[in-house]
Design a protein around this motif. Sequence first.
Motif, PDB file in Angstrom:
ATOM      1  N   SER A  85      54.366  33.004  36.141  1.00 24.46           N
ATOM      2  CA  SER A  85      54.366  34.115  37.100  1.00 24.46           C
ATOM      3  C   SER A  85      55.045  33.739  38.413  1.00 24.46           C
ATOM      4  N   THR A 136      54.744  38.866  31.384  1.00 26.47           N
ATOM      5  CA  THR A 136      55.631  37.711  31.338  1.00 26.47           C
ATOM      6  C   THR A 136      54.890  36.438  30.941  1.00 26.47           C
ATOM      7  N   LEU A 181      58.608  35.054  38.665  1.00 24.30           N
ATOM      8  CA  LEU A 181      58.876  36.497  38.645  1.00 24.30           C
ATOM      9  C   LEU A 181      59.700  37.000  39.826  1.00 24.30           C
ATOM     10  N   PRO A 182      59.427  36.579  41.061  1.00 25.02           N
ATOM     11  CA  PRO A 182      60.303  37.044  42.152  1.00 25.02           C
ATOM     12  C   PRO A 182      61.769  36.671  41.918  1.00 25.02           C
ATOM     13  N   LEU A 219      53.685  42.576  36.861  1.00 25.85           N
ATOM     14  CA  LEU A 219      54.330  42.137  35.614  1.00 25.85           C
ATOM     15  C   LEU A 219      53.826  40.792  35.105  1.00 25.85           C
ATOM     16  N   LEU A 271      58.556  43.362  46.261  1.00 24.96           N
ATOM     17  CA  LEU A 271      58.945  42.395  45.233  1.00 24.96           C
ATOM     18  C   LEU A 271      57.731  41.606  44.745  1.00 24.96           C
ATOM     19  N   ARG A 321      62.749  42.705  49.784  1.00 22.55           N
ATOM     20  CA  ARG A 321      62.062  41.443  50.088  1.00 22.55           C
ATOM     21  C   ARG A 321      61.158  41.581  51.311  1.00 22.55           C
ATOM     22  N   LEU A 378      63.202  38.990  39.236  1.00 25.11           N
ATOM     23  CA  LEU A 378      63.377  40.366  39.696  1.00 25.11           C
ATOM     24  C   LEU A 378      64.549  40.505  40.661  1.00 25.11           C
ATOM     25  N   ILE A 379      64.787  39.485  41.471  1.00 21.94           N
ATOM     26  CA  ILE A 379      65.838  39.596  42.484  1.00 21.94           C
ATOM     27  C   ILE A 379      67.189  39.125  41.969  1.00 21.94           C
ATOM     28  N   LEU A 383      55.406  43.910  42.631  1.00 17.87           N
ATOM     29  CA  LEU A 383      55.963  44.108  41.297  1.00 17.87           C
ATOM     30  C   LEU A 383      55.781  42.858  40.447  1.00 17.87           C
ATOM     31  N   ALA A 384      55.952  41.697  41.049  1.00 19.11           N
ATOM     32  CA  ALA A 384      55.753  40.436  40.324  1.00 19.11           C
ATOM     33  C   ALA A 384      54.310  40.295  39.867  1.00 19.11           C
TER      34      ALA A 384
END
Length: 173
Positions: free
Chosen positions: A83, A76, A86-87, A72, A65, A60, A90-91, A68-69
């Motif tokens: 979007s 997604t 997404l964080p 992707l 993070l 973080r 992912l977490i 990457l979001a």
Amino acid sequence: MELLSAMPVPLLLAGAALYAAARRVDVYAALLRGAASGLETAARILPALVALLTAVHMLRASGALELLAQALAPVTGRLGLPSQLLPLMLIRPVSGSAALGVGAELIAAYGPDSQLGRMAAVMLGSTETTFYTVAVYFGAAGITRTRYAVPAALCADLTGFLAAAWAVRLLFP
């Protein structure tokens, strides 16, 4: 009515004590054995837990993070997942407390009655902290070969994320 709702736990404890007394079980000795076993388990899983929480904080704090979001987001978006979530997605498999923080930030930014706020809340409730669970529970049970457990659990998390988005869209158009 209030008294009735407060009674199950004391009645359960009293019932267990009476059952133990009838069977002539030394409850205090059993309690001490259980506590010692719990401390041994905690000592065994503590290194994995510290490593996992350190990795989450570094992920973080580094901004990886968010990068990457962003990478992707096109994929997604086609799946119907905003979007902004997404964080959280992912977490969540890594840390429940970090995911709760991300979810709180989303709800604060978009509102609890917004579609994004509702999706975040449903995602938090319908998915698991996969890596935390594997590290803690598998470590406590002494399971070392987790070959299919992690991929299967991550597929279940993805299904939970997709189902959460779908359910919120369906129930709150």
